[in-house]
Design an enzyme around this catalytic site. Structure first.
Site, PDB file in Angstrom:
ATOM      1  N   ASP A  35       5.364   5.173   5.199  1.00 54.44           N
ATOM      2  CA  ASP A  35       6.403   4.304   5.776  1.00 54.44           C
ATOM      3  C   ASP A  35       6.671   3.056   4.935  1.00 54.44           C
ATOM      4  O   ASP A  35       7.543   2.262   5.269  1.00 54.44           O
ATOM      5  CB  ASP A  35       6.067   3.929   7.240  1.00 54.44           C
ATOM      6  CG  ASP A  35       4.749   3.171   7.402  1.00 54.44           C
ATOM      7  OD1 ASP A  35       3.769   3.530   6.718  1.00 54.44           O
ATOM      8  OD2 ASP A  35       4.699   2.236   8.216  1.00 54.44           O
ATOM      9  N   HIS A  47      -6.986  -2.577   5.712  1.00 52.76           N
ATOM     10  CA  HIS A  47      -6.153  -1.567   6.384  1.00 52.76           C
ATOM     11  C   HIS A  47      -6.589  -0.128   6.100  1.00 52.76           C
ATOM     12  O   HIS A  47      -5.776   0.755   5.978  1.00 52.76           O
ATOM     13  CB  HIS A  47      -4.695  -1.802   5.962  1.00 52.76           C
ATOM     14  CG  HIS A  47      -3.705  -0.866   6.565  1.00 52.76           C
ATOM     15  ND1 HIS A  47      -3.564  -0.677   7.918  1.00 52.76           N
ATOM     16  CD2 HIS A  47      -2.773  -0.064   5.996  1.00 52.76           C
ATOM     17  CE1 HIS A  47      -2.596   0.199   8.143  1.00 52.76           C
ATOM     18  NE2 HIS A  47      -2.099   0.592   7.005  1.00 52.76           N
ATOM     19  N   HIS A 107       1.039   3.997   2.215  1.00 54.93           N
ATOM     20  CA  HIS A 107       1.382   4.818   3.375  1.00 54.93           C
ATOM     21  C   HIS A 107       2.874   5.122   3.295  1.00 54.93           C
ATOM     22  O   HIS A 107       3.678   4.298   2.838  1.00 54.93           O
ATOM     23  CB  HIS A 107       1.053   4.083   4.687  1.00 54.93           C
ATOM     24  CG  HIS A 107      -0.403   4.187   5.048  1.00 54.93           C
ATOM     25  ND1 HIS A 107      -1.079   3.208   5.747  1.00 54.93           N
ATOM     26  CD2 HIS A 107      -1.316   5.163   4.794  1.00 54.93           C
ATOM     27  CE1 HIS A 107      -2.354   3.590   5.902  1.00 54.93           C
ATOM     28  NE2 HIS A 107      -2.510   4.761   5.336  1.00 54.93           N
ATOM     29  N   ASP A 142       0.398  -4.199   6.027  1.00 53.98           N
ATOM     30  CA  ASP A 142      -0.365  -3.682   7.171  1.00 53.98           C
ATOM     31  C   ASP A 142      -1.804  -4.172   7.045  1.00 53.98           C
ATOM     32  O   ASP A 142      -2.434  -3.981   6.018  1.00 53.98           O
ATOM     33  CB  ASP A 142      -0.376  -2.150   7.162  1.00 53.98           C
ATOM     34  CG  ASP A 142       0.996  -1.563   7.466  1.00 53.98           C
ATOM     35  OD1 ASP A 142       1.962  -2.341   7.579  1.00 53.98           O
ATOM     36  OD2 ASP A 142       1.091  -0.327   7.584  1.00 53.98           O
ATOM     37  N   HIS A 198       0.863  -1.186   0.000  1.00 52.22           N
ATOM     38  CA  HIS A 198       0.000   0.000   0.000  1.00 52.22           C
ATOM     39  C   HIS A 198       0.893   1.227   0.000  1.00 52.22           C
ATOM     40  O   HIS A 198       2.113   1.101  -0.022  1.00 52.22           O
ATOM     41  CB  HIS A 198      -0.968  -0.021   1.186  1.00 52.22           C
ATOM     42  CG  HIS A 198      -0.329   0.060   2.542  1.00 52.22           C
ATOM     43  ND1 HIS A 198       0.597  -0.844   2.989  1.00 52.22           N
ATOM     44  CD2 HIS A 198      -0.495   0.955   3.564  1.00 52.22           C
ATOM     45  CE1 HIS A 198       0.963  -0.526   4.225  1.00 52.22           C
ATOM     46  NE2 HIS A 198       0.318   0.561   4.590  1.00 52.22           N
TER      47      HIS A 198
HETATM   48 ZN    ZN Z   1       2.966   0.760   7.940  1.00 50.04          ZN
HETATM   49 ZN    ZN Z   2      -0.150   1.405   6.581  1.00 52.54          ZN
END
Ligand code: ZN
Ligand code: ZN
Length: 304
Positions: free
Chosen positions: A64, A137, A62, A208, A60
């Site tokens: 991080d 998520h 995000h 995640d 995904h």
């Molecule tokens: Zn993450």
């Molecule tokens: Zn995430």
């Protein structure tokens, strides 16, 4: 060989002990990256993962999990790379990944292909498939399973010699399942000297996610499950709100899926380096659990 190198095992922000998400899978001389958080390229240098790979699979977008791709591709350009790189990810891949790789004023010196995947997709390779499954998520997210094809059964050379079949091309044909006729007219079936086909290995990466059924199904009987465990049970409510899992929940997924081994990653910065409370919680449910740390190398042997 099939080996995982954990490049980053922390959630959300880098800490002194843990970088953000990055996982390298090496198999038969090939390297695949899963997620590429900020600083992944330096972790690769540190832990001896070559830059020769051609594919990154994102779970995904995000920050991080993706911010490292910009710098990594720049470095590969400075190394005079010409071979193409392919980036895979869920819905939004073109928009997000194109933005990430176009930052700065340098131009990519090698072709970068971006491929958007959907749950249910299956990328067929020579002797394994990458299976894409849905995760949960609060964003467009997917997980990945690397599923090796079934291998040929074991060939028994002593049995071949007993049957008077000289070592040579006939052995290969029998091993691949062909029935052969010898010069003296005898017909030899593969079953006479080749064992049953042997299963390949399966490795699953959750990204995640909350615990979810598609993940359990993808991980059914897997040799290794890498599952996020951002929190401990005391933060169950927060895990639910943010679309993450607790260590005990991840262990429950491993148990339900009947995997061989579980590695927990994506650990919140609130826990200490070894996170003993998360480990204890998970092992109470699924004993074959370890907690990843940056630089951890996990070999996945054949079951037989
Ligand atoms: Zn993450
Ligand atoms: Zn995430």
């Amino acid at each position: 060989m099939l080996t995982l190198t954990f490049l980053g095992t922390g959630a959300a922000v880098p800490t002194i002990d843990r970088n953000v998400s990055g996982l390298a899978l090496q198999r038969e001389g090939e390297t695949i990256l899963f997620d590429c958080g900020e600083g992944t390229q330096r972790q690769m240098m540190r832990y001896g993962v070559a830059f020769s790979f051609i594919e990154i699979f994102f779970t995904h977008y995000h920050a991080d999990h993706i911010l490292g791709v910009t710098g990594l591709l720049r470095t590969m350009g400075l190394q005079d790379r010409t071979a193409p790189v392919t980036l895979y990810g869920p819905r939004g891949a073109q928009r997000v990944l194109n933005t990430a790789i176009s930052l700065g004023i340098e131009r990519n010196k090698f072709p970068v292909e971006i491929v958007e995947l959907r749950p249910g997709d299956r990328l067929a390779r020579e002797d394994y498939d990458i299976v894409v499954f849905e995760t949960e998520h609060r964003a467009d997210t997917i997980g990945y399973a690397l599923v090796e094809h079934t291998r040929l059964g074991r060939f028994h050379p002593e049995r071949a010699r007993e049957l008077g079949i000289a070592e040579g091309p006939l052995w290969g044909r029998l091993h691949k399942g062909e029935t052969i006729v010898l010069e003296d007219g005898r017909s030899i079936a593969p079953a006479d000297l080749v064992g049953d086909p042997r299963p390949g290995r399966t490795v699953v990466y959750s990204g995640d996610t909350r615990p979810c059924l598609p993940l359990i199904e993808a991980a059914r009987g897997a040799d290794l499950l890498v599952h996020e465990a951002t929190f401990g049970s005391e933060e169950l409510e927060r895990a639910r709100e943010t679309g993450h899992s607790t260590a005990a929940e991840a262990a429950r997924v491993a148990l339900d899926a009947g995997v061989r081994r579980l590695v927990l990653t994506h650990i919140s910065p609130r826990y200490t380096r070894d996170a003993p409370e998360l480990l204890a919680e998970a092992r109470a449910v699924f004993p074959e659990t370890i907690i990843a740390r940056d630089g951890l190398i996990v070999d996945v042997p054949f079951p037989d």
